[in-house]
Design a protein around this motif. Structure first.
Motif, PDB file in Angstrom:
ATOM      1  N   VAL A  77       0.940  -1.160   0.128  1.00 32.34           N
ATOM      2  CA  VAL A  77       0.068  -0.226   0.053  1.00 32.34           C
ATOM      3  C   VAL A  77       0.913   1.111   0.009  1.00 32.34           C
ATOM      4  O   VAL A  77       2.088   1.099   0.643  1.00 32.34           O
ATOM      5  CB  VAL A  77      -0.942  -0.033   1.217  1.00 32.34           C
ATOM      6  CG1 VAL A  77      -1.828   1.463   1.289  1.00 32.34           C
ATOM      7  CG2 VAL A  77      -1.721  -1.206   1.427  1.00 32.34           C
ATOM      8  N   SER A  78       0.656   2.388  -0.731  1.00 29.08           N
ATOM      9  CA  SER A  78       1.445   3.503  -0.992  1.00 29.08           C
ATOM     10  C   SER A  78       0.195   4.673  -0.352  1.00 29.08           C
ATOM     11  O   SER A  78      -0.673   4.585  -0.729  1.00 29.08           O
ATOM     12  CB  SER A  78       1.818   3.990  -2.125  1.00 29.08           C
ATOM     13  OG  SER A  78       2.692   3.077  -2.555  1.00 29.08           O
ATOM     14  N   ALA A  79       0.372   5.238   0.814  1.00 29.37           N
ATOM     15  CA  ALA A  79      -0.542   6.078   1.424  1.00 29.37           C
ATOM     16  C   ALA A  79       0.005   7.391   1.157  1.00 29.37           C
ATOM     17  O   ALA A  79       1.016   7.810   1.497  1.00 29.37           O
ATOM     18  CB  ALA A  79      -0.668   5.698   2.749  1.00 29.37           C
TER      19      ALA A  79
ATOM     20  N   ALA B 199      -1.536   2.681  10.748  1.00 24.82           N
ATOM     21  CA  ALA B 199      -1.715   1.172  11.175  1.00 24.82           C
ATOM     22  C   ALA B 199      -1.810   0.548   9.942  1.00 24.82           C
ATOM     23  O   ALA B 199      -1.748  -0.769  10.119  1.00 24.82           O
ATOM     24  CB  ALA B 199      -3.206   1.219  11.891  1.00 24.82           C
ATOM     25  N   LEU B 200      -1.725   0.942   8.815  1.00 23.49           N
ATOM     26  CA  LEU B 200      -1.584   0.210   7.515  1.00 23.49           C
ATOM     27  C   LEU B 200      -0.105  -0.150   7.320  1.00 23.49           C
ATOM     28  O   LEU B 200       0.869   0.590   7.676  1.00 23.49           O
ATOM     29  CB  LEU B 200      -2.216   1.033   6.343  1.00 23.49           C
ATOM     30  CG  LEU B 200      -3.714   1.379   6.260  1.00 23.49           C
ATOM     31  CD1 LEU B 200      -3.895   2.275   5.091  1.00 23.49           C
ATOM     32  CD2 LEU B 200      -4.557   0.136   6.223  1.00 23.49           C
ATOM     33  N   PRO B 201      -0.004  -1.488   6.656  1.00 23.41           N
ATOM     34  CA  PRO B 201       1.456  -1.796   6.293  1.00 23.41           C
ATOM     35  C   PRO B 201       1.871  -1.022   4.917  1.00 23.41           C
ATOM     36  O   PRO B 201       1.680  -1.691   3.985  1.00 23.41           O
ATOM     37  CB  PRO B 201       1.330  -3.258   6.008  1.00 23.41           C
ATOM     38  CG  PRO B 201      -0.234  -3.344   5.598  1.00 23.41           C
ATOM     39  CD  PRO B 201      -1.181  -2.364   6.471  1.00 23.41           C
ATOM     40  N   ALA B 202       1.970   0.229   5.149  1.00 24.37           N
ATOM     41  CA  ALA B 202       1.921   1.074   3.853  1.00 24.37           C
ATOM     42  C   ALA B 202       3.373   1.931   3.808  1.00 24.37           C
ATOM     43  O   ALA B 202       3.907   2.259   4.917  1.00 24.37           O
ATOM     44  CB  ALA B 202       0.952   2.070   3.753  1.00 24.37           C
ATOM     45  N   ASN B 203       3.859   2.236   2.722  1.00 25.57           N
ATOM     46  CA  ASN B 203       4.950   3.210   2.521  1.00 25.57           C
ATOM     47  C   ASN B 203       3.971   4.346   2.538  1.00 25.57           C
ATOM     48  O   ASN B 203       2.737   4.442   2.140  1.00 25.57           O
ATOM     49  CB  ASN B 203       5.677   3.118   1.024  1.00 25.57           C
ATOM     50  CG  ASN B 203       6.352   1.840   1.003  1.00 25.57           C
ATOM     51  OD1 ASN B 203       7.282   1.636   1.626  1.00 25.57           O
ATOM     52  ND2 ASN B 203       6.133   0.926   0.045  1.00 25.57           N
TER      53      ASN B 203
END
Length: 865
Positions: A159-161, A283-287
């Motif tokens: 995921v890219s936030a 909380a997201l597994p994100a860059n």
């Protein structure tokens, strides 16, 4: 073969080696063990390993079996090999084939259509006029690339936030990046876009989002399950099918407020998700990439592109560059605000940009002006206030109060410590609330360097337009928030702490207050809060608070030490206005006296003389003889700058009589130091030495090291003019050491410059060059332009003595420019003469034999006191 073909071979060789180099015969047998069997010769596998070829489409199933076999063997070997997902190998193989086809003259596919059937694309149109964000775009594209490992383990971080405040351009970046990925053929499974409206009343739920995406992928309405959990299961099944086909998909999830809106639907590798939010979504597994307002250049570029959308020939930005820069700053360099202004200007193609800028200058109506009727192409309102309102409505009650109160704080930022005092809360709870606003991108946070406490080093700030929005709300809720009381608490804090810090500047040994451990910490706090302290002293609320009349006194010594003269002028001018309004004549006189000293430092001598003369008249009227002495002494200092030295001697002598009569030995020492400088200028050297020596003794007796350094420096000047060079060198060396010890950079620079002059006079030219070079560097560091000019002029004289004429000419030329800039016409002539002599001496070195030239004498170098 190409970037990806080479990468494919390198990865295959790496896993082959890690697996213990199994025989080709064993690898060929893998194909026969498949059901149905696959034919693959050992020469074929050898070609893959050596890079002569890549597996064709007919060998895809066999190659994936081969990769799985090699990876299982490599992991079993225990060498630390990390296995790749099957979908990752599929993507790398797909890229390698595309490059092979292009190299063979086939249709290039890396930048155009993908190699397999394309899935649905539901993206909105690419944003018109997109500009800037180069670094951010590169990051996002690096994260989206299914086989790019620039960002680390992209097989996990799928995921890219993109996070940022409302209106900063998150959606534009995400949509632009998604279009770039589509053009590169990265997502043959499709690119699906959804605005989750996370900050609106009608936000999209998980079931609705799954339903929308499944329909886009071709699931018919009659085949859609009713239960949300079943829709999620079907979505995951379709993602697995696309991955098995080597067709990764990109989901663009826009305007997400909480991870719960999307967590159940986030795809696993090789698929990707691109998320935008006003919150960090940690909380997201994100860059994650955090967006800030555009740079001035990019903001102007965006405005110009907005005006030229559709091929119009609007040249206002190019023709009115200064007005365009002013306009983008008033818009806070916020893309949404710039798009709104661009739309308004497109409606009025003949309107000058400065006219639009003037409309935005009034802070009370700026947010009202940043609105365009009709909304954008997506049906969203084009209004900055509405954008901010979406974030504000989701704050908790305590967060909303903090948000409103912060707008009342003076200055561009606030420390955690000061924020807790403003809010009237425990520092831990205050920080939690501030951090919550930062996560919502309604605040920015930074941590300054230094030895200050964490609560002071940690700073919080608002974007200018957000502050206007918050301030409007704060005025409406002023009573319930206790706004006036909160501001008074903050002013109390700034005043008490500034006065405590000031005591450390006057005393060198023991700490003079419980607020700070010593001078360095006190100076650090004053530096960190300087702009806020000035803003606090001149804010309207300070007119009813002691800070409005006492902060200028507390900060006078600090401003003088660090040469923040313009800040001091602003503070004293505001205080003077307040004293005149209340009819407080005594404090009017004090403010005028301080103002005159600051005006003298910035070389506004006529204004300084008027200020001190007015102060003296006020003190005469109220009969304050001590204050009269101070004002008269300051008059003498200005007269010295105006080169009226006899008048200056008379003024200092009169002031000295006042302080001797009142028994004020400290002020007597100050006047003696000033009198000595004036006596030196009228060549009464013995009397000057006597005055400076007496001042030095008095400062040492009371432990005033700051002024001890000044007296030593002036004594050195008098000793030098009396021809007592060794004693003068000792005096200036001592002055430089004391200034260095007390952190007085300006005093250190003056002492070094004067030391260099005497070293020049005793023909120690190399040492003189070093001293003047160091002095010039200190002047540049402290912003002392006039002092820098004197150091460079002196350096030029020393360089001439060692026959470095080109460098000498450069130094004198620079000094002339600085003297002209600072209005010192007397020294302009001296520096021009020195420059001409250096030119002459340089030419004389190259003049042919038989010619005669006129030599130039060397004037005494200028000195500083």
């Amino acid at each position: 073969m190409g970037e990806y073909a080479d990468r494919f071979q390198a990865e295959l060789v790496a896993v082959y080696e890690a697996a213990g180099r199994p025989t080709l015969e064993r690898l060929v047998r893998l194909g026969r063990e498949q059901s149905p069997p696959t034919q693959a010769a050992d020469a074929t596998i050898s070609g893959w390993l050596t890079g002569r070829a890549v597996p064709g489409e007919a060998h895809t199933r066999y190659f994936l079996t081969l990769a799985a076999f090699l990876q299982s063997r490599a992991v079993a070997q225990g060498g630390g090999y990390a296995a790749r997902p099957e979908a990752w190998w599929q993507q790398l193989l797909l890229r390698a084939r595309q490059e092979r086809d292009a190299a063979r003259g086939g249709r290039p596919r890396t930048g155009g259509a993908p190699a397999v059937a394309s899935g649905p694309v539901t993206l909105p149109p690419a944003p018109a006029g997109f500009t800037g964000r180069t670094a951010e775009l590169d990051k996002v594209l690096g994260w989206l690339d299914p086989v790019d490992e620039a960002a680390g383990d992209t097989a996990v971080a799928v995921v890219s936030a993109v996070a940022g405040m409302g209106g900063v351009g998150k959606t534009a970046l995400a949509v632009h990046a998604a279009h770039q990925a589509r053009l590169r053929g990265w997502f043959p499974g499709g690119i699906l876009f959804a605005d989750l409206r996370g900050y609106g009343h009608d936000h999209v739920g998980v079931g609705e989002l799954a339903d929308r995406f499944l329909r886009a992928l071709g699931v018919k309405a009659k085949d859609l399950p009713d239960a949300v959990e079943e829709k999620i299961d079907l979505w995951r099944l379709m993602l697995d099918t696309l991955a098995a086909q080597g067709r990764p998909l990109l989901a663009v999830l826009d305007n997400v407020r909480t991870p719960g809106q999307i967590t159940a639907l986030l795809p696993a590798a090789p698929h990707r998700a691109l998320v935008t939010s006003r919150h960090n979504l940690s909380a997201l597994p994100a860059n994650r990439v955090d967006l800030t307002p555009l740079t001035p250049g990019d903001a102007v570029d965006l405005l110009e592109r907005t005006l030229r959308v559709g091929g119009t020939s609007d040249g206002r930005v190019t023709a009115q560059r200064a007005a365009a820069l002013r306009l983008v700053e008033l818009c806070g360099r916020l893309p949404l605000a710039l798009r709104i202004i661009g739309a308004l200007l497109r409606d009025e193609p003949d309107r000058p940009l400065d006219g639009q800028a003037r409309e935005l200058e009034d802070e009370r109506t700026r947010l009202d002006a940043l609105e365009y009727e009709g909304g954008d192409g997506q049906g969203r309102p084009l209004a900055v206030r509405a954008s901010f309102e979406l974030s504000y409505r989701h704050l908790t009650g305590p967060q909303a109060r903090v948000f409103r109160l912060l707008a009342a704080a003076p200055g561009p930022d606030i420390s955690t410590t000061a924020g807790a005092i403003l809010l009237g809360q425990d520092p831990v709870e205050a920080r939690r609330l501030l951090a919550g606003l930062a996560r919502a991108h309604l605040l920015d946070t930074t941590t300054s360097a230094g030895t200050l406490a964490d609560g002071v080093r940690e700073r919080w700030s608002m974007h200018d337009l957000i502050r206007l929005f918050a301030d409007g709300l704060g005025l409406v809720h002023s009573s319930e928030d206790g706004r006036d009381t909160a501001v008074a608490r903050l002013l109390d804090h700034y005043l008490v702490t500034a006065e405590a810090a000031d005591t450390h500047l006057e005393r060198a040994a023991e700490p003079a207050s419980g607020c700070f451990t010593g001078r360095d910490q006190a100076l650090g706090w004053l530096e960190s809060e300087r702009v806020n302290l000035v803003a606090a002293a001149i804010m309207p609320a300070a007119r009813r608070h002691p800070a409005g009349t006492r902060l200028f006194t507390a900060l006078t010594s600090f401003f003088n030490r660090r040469r923040y003269f313009e800040d001091g002028i602003a503070l004293n001018t505001a205080a003077l206005t307040g004293y005149r309004a209340t009819g407080d004549h005594r404090r009017q006189g004090s403010a005028l006296n301080n103002l005159g000293n600051l005006l003298r430092q910035v070389r506004r001598f006529d204004e300084a003389l008027d200020a001190h003369t007015s102060a003296s008249a006020i003190f005469e009227e109220i009969g304050d003889h001590h204050a009269i002495g101070m004002a008269v002494n300051n008059v003498g200092l200005v007269l010295q700058e105006l080169r009226r030295f006899d008048d200056a001697v008379a003024a200092h002598t009169a002031a000295l009589a006042v302080f001797r009569a009142t028994g004020d030995s400290h002020r007597e020492a100050m006047v003696l130091n000033s009198l000595g400088s004036a006596l030196r200028e009228v060549r009464r050297f013995d009397e000057a030495i006597e005055a400076h020596t007496a001042a030095l003794a008095a400062y040492r007796a009371i432990g005033d090291h700051y002024r001890e350094s000044s007296a030593l420096n002036n004594l050195g000047l008098a000793l030098q003019q009396a021809g007592r060079f060794d004693e003068a060198i000792d005096a200036h060396t001592g002055a430089a050491a004391i200034s260095r010890e007390t952190g007085d950079r300006h005093g250190e620079g003056m002492a070094l410059d004067n030391l260099g002059v005497i070293l020049w006079m005793v023909r120690r030219f190399s040492e003189a060059i070093d001293a003047h070079t160091a002095a010039a560097a200190i002047s540049r560091e402290t912003g002392d332009r006039h002092g820098e000019g004197m150091s460079m002029d002196n350096l030029g004289l020393a360089l001439r003595r060692v026959r470095r004429f080109d460098e000498a000419v450069a130094m004198h030329t620079a000094a002339v420019a600085i003297y002209q800039e600072t209005g010192d016409h007397h020294r302009v002539g001296i520096a021009l003469n020195s420059c001409a002599i250096a030119h002459n001496e340089r030419w004389r070195l190259t003049v042919p034999t038989g010619y005669s030239v006129l030599g130039g004498g060397a004037a005494a170098p200028p000195q500083r006191d």
